[in-house]
Enzyme design. Structure first.
Site, PDB file in Angstrom:
ATOM      1  CB  THR A 198      33.216  46.373  31.881  1.00  0.00           C
ATOM      2  OG1 THR A 198      32.697  46.464  30.804  1.00  0.00           O
ATOM      3  CG2 THR A 198      32.679  46.391  33.229  1.00  0.00           C
ATOM      4  CB  THR A 249      35.943  43.228  33.121  1.00  0.00           C
ATOM      5  OG1 THR A 249      35.090  43.814  31.925  1.00  0.00           O
ATOM      6  CG2 THR A 249      36.791  42.542  33.199  1.00  0.00           C
ATOM      7  N   GLY A 252      29.407  39.230  29.171  1.00  0.00           N
ATOM      8  CA  GLY A 252      28.487  38.794  29.781  1.00  0.00           C
ATOM      9  C   GLY A 252      27.625  37.715  29.653  1.00  0.00           C
TER      10      GLY A 252
END
Ligand code: ASP
Length: 339
Positions: A198, A249, A252
């Site tokens: 990410t 990052t 999540g």
């Protein structure tokens, strides 16, 4: 070595693996500064060839240079974070744009968000399937719609309507990510190593404005329709002038539950904690729930922090003192920084 350089080296080597909070770093003032990440996860030196390591450092430097050029010439933090994210979205090494991870359905669904600390304007997109550069779609939502967030086919259609570059879904595919999703599906387990990548950026410009941006393909083998933290303002992305800007990052689901980016800024605002302390405390909270990952953050004075509870995080900074990039944590090498 100047005091500023020492502070910078110190910041680059910091990793928060436990609840112990390192002492607040001394001020490292610069008229402008850009800090980026390219994802956190199980990134071990043994897993990267010397050549791959060099390539990652070069990719981080390209992103830093793209955003740094804007800040050096008096441009805005908002333009700088977007400019830094764009080359990482185009680079197949990172899990954003081209090179995004696959869903369990063997497709790609991309998330991104951007926030301007000046007036806390924000834009976000979730579940994009056809937009080449999701960060541009997030910016367009912020500036060309009356909304903050679009998802799914409506998000793709909105991006197309404002003239963004559209691609077929397999534009995002790479052999590496295909092998990775296959491995995860075969083992039916989450691969922390393969989700890394990410991308995100935070910046302060010459006028003291803050901005943050985050872009991702999500987690390898995620269920179709799953939305992570990256497009959620307050979870992965937050920016407020006078306080701080954060991009996250990691896993999540945990970052959403903790509201990581907003929590860091709130601790700084309400408790007066340094970024390093605030980010460490919030990452400890994520770890207590079982999550892993990292954050980059910058405050209103230009102080910045890299904090992560995973073995590595692709990361770097650019300011008037130059460019620095790093990948591993102190467990691998405390001083590993490519100049
Ligand atoms: N935070 C991203 C997500 O959960 C993945 C990552 O940053 O590695 O979608």
């Amino acid at each position: 070595m100047s005091q500023i350089m020492r502070a910078v080296m110190c910041c680059l080597a910091i990793v928060a693996c436990s609840s112990s909070v390192p002492p607040a770093e001394p001020p490292a003032r610069s008229d402008w500064r850009l800090v980026i990440h390219g994802g956190a996860g199980v990134i071990l030196r043994a897993d990267l060839s010397a050549e791959e390591e060099v390539q990652y450092h070069a990719a981080l430097r390209r992103a830093l240079q793209a955003g740094g050029d804007i800040l050096a010439s008096g441009g805005s933090a908002l333009d700088a974070v977007q400019a830094a994210v764009l080359p990482m979205e185009d680079d197949p090494r990172f899990n954003a744009g081209h090179g995004a991870v696959f869903t369990a359905d063997l497709g790609h669904e991309l998330d991104a968000s951007i926030m301007d600390g000046r007036g806390r304007d924000a834009g976000a997109v979730a579940g994009l399937t056809r937009v080449r550069n999701p960060i541009l779609a997030a910016r367009a939502v912020m500036e060309q719609s009356e909304h903050v967030m679009f998802a799914g086919s409506g998000a793709d259609r909105f991006a197309e309507s404002v003239g963004l570059d559209m691609v077929d879904n397999d534009y995002f595919s790479t052999d590496r990510r295909r092998a990775s999703v296959q491995g995860v599906l075969d083992r039916r387990e989450r691969s922390s190593a393969e989700k890394a990548g990410t991308v995100g950026a935070v910046a302060i410009d010459r006028d003291g404005n803050l901005a943050a941006a985050t872009s991702t393909g999500g987690m390898t083998a995620k269920a179709a329709g799953r939305i992570g933290d990256a497009p959620l303002i307050g979870a992965a992305t937050y920016a407020q002038n006078g306080i701080c800007a954060v991009s996250s990052t990691g896993h999540g689901e945990y970052f959403i539950r903790v509201g990581v980016a907003r929590a860091i800024c709130a601790r700084r605002e309400l408790k007066g904690e340094s970024l390093q302390v605030a980010a460490t405390r919030v990452l400890d909270d994520v770890a207590d729930l079982g999550g892993d990952g990292g954050v980059i953050a910058i405050d209103e004075t230009g102080r910045y922090a890299f904090v992560f509870n995973s073995p590595g995080m692709y990361r770097g900074k650019i300011d008037q003192d130059g460019v620095e990039t790093a990948i591993f944590g102190p467990n691998n090498s405390a001083t590993e920084i490519a100049q």
